[in-house]
Motif scaffolding. Structure first.
Motif, PDB file in Angstrom:
ATOM      1  N   SER A 122      30.168 -51.319   8.673  1.00  0.00           N
ATOM      2  CA  SER A 122      30.685 -49.973   8.423  1.00  0.00           C
ATOM      3  C   SER A 122      32.206 -49.907   8.416  1.00  0.00           C
TER       4      SER A 122
ATOM      5  N   ARG B  61      18.711 -44.915   1.887  1.00  0.00           N
ATOM      6  CA  ARG B  61      18.729 -45.132   3.341  1.00  0.00           C
ATOM      7  C   ARG B  61      18.762 -46.624   3.657  1.00  0.00           C
TER       8      ARG B  61
ATOM      9  N   ARG C 283      22.210 -48.021   2.889  1.00  0.00           N
ATOM     10  CA  ARG C 283      23.169 -47.622   3.932  1.00  0.00           C
ATOM     11  C   ARG C 283      22.953 -48.430   5.208  1.00  0.00           C
TER      12      ARG C 283
ATOM     13  N   LEU D 201      27.836 -47.968   0.618  1.00  0.00           N
ATOM     14  CA  LEU D 201      28.105 -46.549   0.371  1.00  0.00           C
ATOM     15  C   LEU D 201      27.265 -46.139  -0.836  1.00  0.00           C
TER      16      LEU D 201
END
Length: 384
Positions: free
Chosen positions: A118, A145, A148, A153
């Motif tokens: 992240s 989902r 991610r 992104l």
């Protein structure tokens, strides 16, 4: 040792070979480890030698021979065998690796298997575009989902969406409208027949997500049946049984502690077990087989399924294939259901270290199932 830890160990072996002047390559950011393919052996295999052969200017088999002693010197690895053009097949110390795996799952919680990217500036950006069709929208949303979870992104847009898709199935996308020419549709599974909304959120989502994208989904009442013939029920029932084990252990005055699951204690049931034998399970808090045998190790298949979870998440994300995750959850549940009745002491037994270790493994099962169902947008109830 978990697959993530093993991947790091492989990269450390490459680094040691480079530092020793045995290889002249840049150490890659990632080493893929997976269950061995045909002709392989051991617990995991890696093709890192094939990946490094060209930049090293050496045949893959020679690179594998260079890396093998560095892997053999790592904690938790008992053997490394070379097969094919240069695959490294790795055998782990199962006792140590199983305990480490359970600890890792309990430490990471429902984010076990997520990629920790992240904070990286080079995170990939993915645009998912789907047509005005229910199944396509649900698949795109869950694919987002999954992406991610692997650090991407993601933006999801649909050519159209019905209000009921959101109110009944909880579907959410980032944008709705005609697709621009530079953004073609890239999520287009076989459309679903009418009737998915009538199943409700959880069964409806499962009916649309469990089949592969090229298969036509069935949206009948079989997804609502509360018996072992229904894969969704088996997954949720295994989760509920795992959570019940924690509650019942607390009533008996003991908690989980990762460790070897074999030892003195409750035997393996020889009668029908929920999800594996005949009949329909009706409760979650108890399971009392009348005949037991001394406990053999019930965990290898279960530990293998849990260890495979990060790889499955990454593959499901890369291929935009939520069905891979759904089928994996069924595999975990089917491996867990025969094990879960062995977790608690029976009769006048005192809780032992083996019971605490089995409880830790049961909690790891519940964690993986809950996290996987959450990615699919499906509830994981503690009671069934």
């Amino acid at each position: 040792m978990t697959p993530v830890e093993l991947s790091r160990t492989v990269l450390h072996a490459v680094r040691r070979a480079v530092d020793a002047g045995e290889l002249s390559v840049s150490v890659p950011e990632r080493a893929v480890v997976a269950p061995p393919g045909p002709g392989g052996c051991g617990d995991y295999a890696t093709s890192i030698a094939l990946q490094l052969a060209r930049p090293a200017g050496q045949p893959p088999l020679k690179v594998a021979e260079v890396l093998r002693p560095h892997l053999l010197g790592a904690d938790g690895i008992t053997d490394v065998v070379l097969t094919g053009p240069g695959f490294l097949n790795i055998r782990l110390d199962r006792g140590a690796s199983g305990v480490g795996l359970v600890r890792e799952i309990l430490r990471r919680g429902e984010r076990y298997g997520y990629a920790d990217r992240s904070d990286r500036p080079d995170r990939r950006v993915v645009q998912l575009r789907c047509p005005y069709e229910l199944r396509a929208v649900v698949v795109a949303e869950v694919a987002a989902r999954l992406l991610r979870s692997q650090g991407a992104l993601v933006r999801v847009s649909a050519e159209g969406i019905e209000p009921a898709w959101s109110s009944v199935l909880g579907v959410v996308v980032d944008a709705v409208g005609p697709a621009p020419a530079e953004l073609p549709v890239n999520v287009r599974p076989v459309p679903a027949p009418a009737g998915a909304l009538a199943l409700g959120r959880d069964a409806g989502r499962w009916a649309l997500l469990h089949p592969a994208a090229h298969d036509r989904p069935r949206v009948g009442d079989q997804h609502l049946v509360q018996r072992e013939s229904n894969p969704l029920f088996r997954v949720r029932y295994a989760h509920a049984r795992a959570r019940a084990a924690t509650r019942n252990a607390a009533d008996l005055g003991f908690t989980a502690e990762p460790g070897p699951v074999t030892g003195s204690g409750s035997g393996t049931p020889t009668g029908p077990v929920a999800g594996t034998g005949s009949g329909t399970p009706t409760g979650c808090d108890t399971g009392t087989p009348t005949v037991t045998t001394p406990l053999a190790d019930p965990a290898p298949e279960l530990l293998a399924a849990l260890a495979d979870h990060p790889r499955v998440l990454a593959a499901a994300a890369d291929h935009r294939a939520p069905d891979r995750l759904a089928r994996h959850l069924v595999t975990v549940a089917d491996a867990a259901l025969p094990f879960l009745p062995t977790v608690l002491p029976r009769g006048g037994e005192k809780p032992s270290a083996a019971h605490r270790a089995r409880l830790a493994l049961a909690e790891a099962v519940g964690t993986v199932l809950a996290g996987g169902l959450a990615l699919l947008g499906i509830d994981a109830p503690d009671h069934l």
